[in-house]
Structure formats: C-alpha cells, structure tokens
Design a protein around this motif. Structure first.
Motif, PDB file in Angstrom:
ATOM      1  N   GLU A  94      72.655  33.208  69.272  1.00 44.46           N
ATOM      2  CA  GLU A  94      73.115  34.161  68.271  1.00 44.46           C
ATOM      3  C   GLU A  94      72.328  34.081  66.966  1.00 44.46           C
ATOM      4  OE1 GLU A  94      77.303  33.497  67.856  1.00 44.46           O
ATOM      5  OE2 GLU A  94      77.720  34.139  69.911  1.00 44.46           O
ATOM      6  N   LEU A  95      71.491  33.074  66.817  1.00 42.75           N
ATOM      7  CA  LEU A  95      70.727  32.924  65.580  1.00 42.75           C
ATOM      8  C   LEU A  95      69.553  33.896  65.546  1.00 42.75           C
ATOM      9  CD1 LEU A  95      70.583  29.028  65.269  1.00 42.75           C
ATOM     10  CD2 LEU A  95      72.227  30.604  64.255  1.00 42.75           C
TER      11      LEU A  95
ATOM     12  N   SER B  75      63.960  32.401  59.379  1.00 41.92           N
ATOM     13  CA  SER B  75      65.339  32.888  59.544  1.00 41.92           C
ATOM     14  C   SER B  75      66.113  32.007  60.511  1.00 41.92           C
ATOM     15  CB  SER B  75      65.348  34.326  60.049  1.00 41.92           C
ATOM     16  OG  SER B  75      64.839  35.190  59.083  1.00 41.92           O
TER      17      SER B  75
ATOM     18  N   ASN C  13      66.778  28.636  58.743  1.00 42.78           N
ATOM     19  CA  ASN C  13      67.825  28.776  57.720  1.00 42.78           C
ATOM     20  C   ASN C  13      69.204  28.855  58.347  1.00 42.78           C
ATOM     21  OD1 ASN C  13      65.994  28.760  55.594  1.00 42.78           O
ATOM     22  ND2 ASN C  13      65.890  30.991  55.454  1.00 42.78           N
ATOM     23  N   SER C  14      69.349  29.654  59.386  1.00 42.97           N
ATOM     24  CA  SER C  14      70.642  29.803  60.058  1.00 42.97           C
ATOM     25  C   SER C  14      71.072  28.504  60.721  1.00 42.97           C
ATOM     26  CB  SER C  14      70.574  30.917  61.097  1.00 42.97           C
ATOM     27  OG  SER C  14      70.325  32.142  60.490  1.00 42.97           O
TER      28      SER C  14
ATOM     29  N   LEU D  58      72.236  26.060  58.064  1.00 43.84           N
ATOM     30  CA  LEU D  58      73.556  26.402  57.542  1.00 43.84           C
ATOM     31  C   LEU D  58      74.652  26.017  58.525  1.00 43.84           C
ATOM     32  CD1 LEU D  58      72.938  29.848  55.826  1.00 43.84           C
ATOM     33  CD2 LEU D  58      73.611  27.709  54.739  1.00 43.84           C
ATOM     34  N   ASN D  59      74.434  26.288  59.791  1.00 40.21           N
ATOM     35  CA  ASN D  59      75.424  25.920  60.820  1.00 40.21           C
ATOM     36  C   ASN D  59      75.542  24.409  60.952  1.00 40.21           C
ATOM     37  OD1 ASN D  59      76.573  28.357  61.951  1.00 40.21           O
ATOM     38  ND2 ASN D  59      74.500  28.825  62.633  1.00 40.21           N
TER      39      ASN D  59
END
Length: 94
Positions: free
Chosen positions: A5-6, A83, A86-87, A90-91
């Motif tokens: 999903e990232l 991207s 980064n995702s 964060l997760n």
C-alpha cells in the motif's frame, strides 16, 4: 503494515525480491541499494551481500541504455523511492 500500500511499492518490492534472488542490476534492486541504510533503519531486512557498489551510477547508465529521457526517468524513480521511504519511516515510527 502492508508494504504493497505504500507509494512506490510497485517498483521497490520487486527490487527486494530481485536482491533476495541474487539479482542486483534491476531498477528496483538498484533503488533499494541507493536507500539501503534508510530502508534498514525503517525495519526492512535488506540482503546486503548483493547490493551494487555504485547504485546511482549503475542505475543511470542502465536507464541511458534503455531510454532517451534517462534524466527525467531517473529523477522520477528517486522521487518514488523517497515517497516509499518516507511512508515506511512514518509507519515504523508509529
């Protein structure tokens, strides 16, 4: 967490599979090599024995052989990699 999903997963995850199979010169594998430290710190298990020693140069050279717009595509790939990182960070953090 579902890595599929990232953003950028469609390029990064096949590269992880390539590295696990000993392939180090695919686009995805080279992108992982570029960000291997960052990805490892965010929780991914990266097989370090197959990483390209100069992934940025190798990726750009490969793109030049395949495309007329290598610079534009190279930058787009780096943006997708960023991207994804980064995702993932964060997760991992939360």
């Amino acid at each position: 967490m579902n890595l599929n999903e990232l953003p950028g997963a469609e390029i990064i995850l096949p590269g992880l599979s390539d590295l696990q199979n000993g392939e180090s010169n695919t686009i995805g594998a080279l992108l992982i090599a570029i960000a291997s430290t960052r990805l490892t710190e965010a929780g991914l298990d990266i097989p370090k024995d197959h990483l390209s020693p100069e992934p940025e140069l190798t990726l750009y050279a490969n793109l030049q052989d395949q495309r007329d717009d290598a610079y534009v595509y190279y930058n787009a790939l780096l943006n997708q990699l960023n991207s994804f990182c980064n995702s993932l960070e964060l997760n991992y953090k939360y």
